[in-house]
Motif scaffolding. Structure first.
Motif, PDB file in Angstrom:
ATOM      1  N   PRO A 184       0.825  -1.174   0.064  1.00 25.33           N
ATOM      2  CA  PRO A 184      -0.011   0.018   0.107  1.00 25.33           C
ATOM      3  C   PRO A 184       0.879   1.162  -0.225  1.00 25.33           C
ATOM      4  O   PRO A 184       0.271   2.378  -0.021  1.00 25.33           O
ATOM      5  N   ALA A 185       2.302   0.966   0.034  1.00 27.01           N
ATOM      6  CA  ALA A 185       2.966   2.299   0.167  1.00 27.01           C
ATOM      7  C   ALA A 185       2.517   3.401  -0.903  1.00 27.01           C
ATOM      8  O   ALA A 185       2.618   4.780  -0.342  1.00 27.01           O
ATOM      9  N   ALA A 186       2.383   3.059  -2.026  1.00 22.98           N
ATOM     10  CA  ALA A 186       2.014   4.281  -3.067  1.00 22.98           C
ATOM     11  C   ALA A 186       0.734   4.849  -2.835  1.00 22.98           C
ATOM     12  O   ALA A 186       0.493   6.301  -2.780  1.00 22.98           O
ATOM     13  N   ILE A 187      -0.252   4.190  -2.261  1.00 20.41           N
ATOM     14  CA  ILE A 187      -1.349   4.716  -1.705  1.00 20.41           C
ATOM     15  C   ILE A 187      -1.232   5.611  -0.742  1.00 20.41           C
ATOM     16  O   ILE A 187      -1.745   6.745  -0.456  1.00 20.41           O
ATOM     17  N   VAL A 188      -0.719   5.067   0.335  1.00 23.29           N
ATOM     18  CA  VAL A 188      -0.432   5.949   1.398  1.00 23.29           C
ATOM     19  C   VAL A 188       0.300   7.263   1.104  1.00 23.29           C
ATOM     20  O   VAL A 188      -0.144   8.250   1.580  1.00 23.29           O
ATOM     21  N   ALA A 189       1.282   7.232   0.344  1.00 30.15           N
ATOM     22  CA  ALA A 189       2.301   8.362   0.007  1.00 30.15           C
ATOM     23  C   ALA A 189       0.893   9.646  -0.674  1.00 30.15           C
ATOM     24  O   ALA A 189       1.102  10.750  -0.288  1.00 30.15           O
ATOM     25  N   VAL A 190       0.269   8.843  -1.755  1.00 31.68           N
ATOM     26  CA  VAL A 190      -0.766  10.060  -2.164  1.00 31.68           C
ATOM     27  C   VAL A 190      -1.755  10.349  -1.285  1.00 31.68           C
ATOM     28  O   VAL A 190      -2.077  11.556  -1.414  1.00 31.68           O
ATOM     29  N   THR A 191      -2.377   9.637  -0.347  1.00 29.72           N
ATOM     30  CA  THR A 191      -3.390  10.320   0.713  1.00 29.72           C
ATOM     31  C   THR A 191      -2.686  11.050   1.621  1.00 29.72           C
ATOM     32  O   THR A 191      -3.246  12.028   2.065  1.00 29.72           O
ATOM     33  N   ASN A 192      -1.400  10.721   2.119  1.00 28.25           N
ATOM     34  CA  ASN A 192      -0.754  11.469   3.012  1.00 28.25           C
ATOM     35  C   ASN A 192      -0.453  12.807   2.560  1.00 28.25           C
ATOM     36  O   ASN A 192      -0.346  13.772   3.284  1.00 28.25           O
ATOM     37  N   ALA A 193      -0.242  12.884   1.096  1.00 24.61           N
ATOM     38  CA  ALA A 193       0.038  14.246   0.502  1.00 24.61           C
ATOM     39  C   ALA A 193      -1.311  15.032   0.224  1.00 24.61           C
ATOM     40  O   ALA A 193      -1.229  15.965  -0.208  1.00 24.61           O
ATOM     41  N   GLY A 194      -2.278  14.446   0.674  1.00 27.31           N
ATOM     42  CA  GLY A 194      -3.446  15.196   0.768  1.00 27.31           C
ATOM     43  C   GLY A 194      -4.323  14.641  -0.674  1.00 27.31           C
ATOM     44  O   GLY A 194      -5.446  15.490  -0.923  1.00 27.31           O
ATOM     45  N   PHE A 195      -3.998  13.815  -1.284  1.00 31.22           N
ATOM     46  CA  PHE A 195      -4.632  13.487  -2.629  1.00 31.22           C
ATOM     47  C   PHE A 195      -5.645  12.442  -2.800  1.00 31.22           C
ATOM     48  O   PHE A 195      -5.576  11.573  -1.521  1.00 31.22           O
ATOM     49  N   ILE A 196      -6.755  12.329  -3.737  1.00 30.91           N
ATOM     50  CA  ILE A 196      -7.481  10.992  -3.495  1.00 30.91           C
ATOM     51  C   ILE A 196      -6.953  10.156  -4.498  1.00 30.91           C
ATOM     52  O   ILE A 196      -6.966  10.371  -5.723  1.00 30.91           O
ATOM     53  N   PRO A 197      -6.307   9.096  -4.076  1.00 31.92           N
ATOM     54  CA  PRO A 197      -5.897   7.926  -5.054  1.00 31.92           C
ATOM     55  C   PRO A 197      -7.043   7.257  -5.884  1.00 31.92           C
ATOM     56  O   PRO A 197      -8.042   6.874  -5.276  1.00 31.92           O
ATOM     57  N   VAL A 198      -6.946   7.075  -7.216  1.00 26.06           N
ATOM     58  CA  VAL A 198      -7.762   6.671  -7.993  1.00 26.06           C
ATOM     59  C   VAL A 198      -6.982   5.317  -8.802  1.00 26.06           C
ATOM     60  O   VAL A 198      -6.093   5.498  -9.541  1.00 26.06           O
ATOM     61  N   ILE A 199      -7.348   4.212  -8.421  1.00 24.28           N
ATOM     62  CA  ILE A 199      -6.636   2.937  -8.810  1.00 24.28           C
ATOM     63  C   ILE A 199      -7.369   2.165  -9.989  1.00 24.28           C
ATOM     64  O   ILE A 199      -8.532   1.542  -9.726  1.00 24.28           O
ATOM     65  N   ALA A 200      -6.438   1.836 -10.987  1.00 23.47           N
ATOM     66  CA  ALA A 200      -6.906   0.881 -11.976  1.00 23.47           C
ATOM     67  C   ALA A 200      -6.699  -0.763 -11.479  1.00 23.47           C
ATOM     68  O   ALA A 200      -5.737  -0.793 -11.270  1.00 23.47           O
ATOM     69  N   PRO A 201      -7.518  -1.520 -11.915  1.00 23.05           N
ATOM     70  CA  PRO A 201      -7.559  -2.769 -11.429  1.00 23.05           C
ATOM     71  C   PRO A 201      -6.351  -3.726 -12.128  1.00 23.05           C
ATOM     72  O   PRO A 201      -6.970  -4.644 -12.996  1.00 23.05           O
TER      73      PRO A 201
END
Ligand SMILES: Nc1ncnc2c1ncn2[C@@H]1O[C@H](COP(=O)(O)OP(=O)(O)O)[C@@H](O)[C@H]1O
Ligand SMILES: [Mg+2]
Length: 283
Positions: free
Chosen positions: A153-170
């Motif tokens: 989850p590192a990439a998701i955590v980095a994006v949310t911690n920076a204040g952004f909403i992650p949108v992930i393709a499956p």
């Protein structure tokens, strides 16, 4: 004046829910009509942005099966399914990546942007996020169809911690770095587990999980759900949904719901009311 005070009342009613979910991660599987119909798309985006600015941490995982099918048809590439899973050769996988990563993902990022939020698009291949092995059905090879084995989850955590909403393709990657097509429900469930999310919400095109008589089941235990799958009451596309909810509950996700995405503001209703709109799965 009365009208204004009533408005304040509505906000105050939301306070217990806001306190409960403040700073909590909510993983949302976005798909179906909620992704296809303009007024539902707009209401979804507003809901997500609202959740974000109230202080929750929304994470979006999207589908795109119909869009992939339509593009393959337009390109004259034949679609084949085994047990509901798309047979994915290299040419098909190119289209899957183009449509999911290049089109659908971008459209959702833009949609959230127009609603006043800041989203960042990722695929499960980014930062080694969604790790898969090739899925085999009986002895038949489906090509590049992945089964999730782990999520970093590192990439998701980095994006949310920076204040952004992650949108992930499956999309997943195997041990050799080869991309694979992943069921979006399965991807969302695995992401929710890796993040120890407070909630996993799967938006779909039915009122919720239905029983043998076609009546909606407001609350369903893991045991009852397994029984419905064995008996065939739960079938087709509902199986990966219910299964990923059960697995998520078993590995630390507090609450999972299958929600009718055709209802306007389904997400807000789900989070800020006790009844919700769909089926709540419980341990
Ligand atoms: N017990 C059930 N309750 C509700 N839907 C069910 C059930 N069993 C099978 N389904 C089917 O599962 C479908 C939802 O899965 P799917 O078509 O993959 O939608 P999505 O695009 O949301 O993933 C429903 O439209 C319905 O046809
Ligand atoms: Mg599905």
């Amino acid at each position: 004046m009365k009208e204004l005070i009533d408005k304040a009342g509505v906000l105050v009613e939301a306070l217990p829910y806001i306190r409960r979910f403040y700073d909590q991660t909510i993983v949302i599987k976005y798909g179906g009509s909620a992704m296809a119909e303009p007024h539902l798309r707009a209401s979804f985006a507003i809901d997500v942005v609202m959740l974000k600015y109230i202080g929750l941490r929304p994470v979006i995982v999207h589908g795109g099966g119909p869009q992939i099918g339509a593009t393959l048809t337009r390109l004259g590439i034949e679609s084949n399914f085994i047990d509901g899973l798309r047979v994915t050769d290299d040419a098909t996988m190119d289209v899957v990546e183009m449509v999911l990563g290049g089109k659908v993902n971008r459209e959702i990022v833009d949609l959230v942007g127009r609603a006043g939020g800041r989203a960042i698009g990722l695929t499960g291949g980014d930062g080694g996020m969604i790790q898969v092995t090739r899925r085999l059905v009986a002895d038949r090879d489906l090509g590049r169809v992945g089964q999730v084995v782990a999520v970093d989850p590192a990439a998701i955590v980095a994006v949310t911690n920076a204040g952004f909403i992650p949108v992930i393709a499956p999309i997943g990657i195997d041990a050799d770095g080869v991309t694979h097509n992943v069921n979006a429900d399965e991807a969302a469930g695995a992401v929710a587990r890796a993040l120890s999310a407070r909630k996993l919400i799967l938006l779909t095109d039915v009122e919720g999980v239905k029983d043998a008589k076609g009546q909606i089941i407001p609350q369903l235990s893991a045991e009852e759900a397994r029984k419905h799958i064995t008996e065939g009451t739960i079938s087709d596309g509902m199986i990966p949904k219910v299964s990923c909810c059960i697995e998520a509950l078993e590995s630390g996700v507090t609450s999972t719901t299958i929600v009718d995405g055709r209802v306007l503001h389904a997400l807000l209703l789900e989070i800020f009311t006790d009844g919700g709109v769909g089926t709540l799965l419980t341990r």
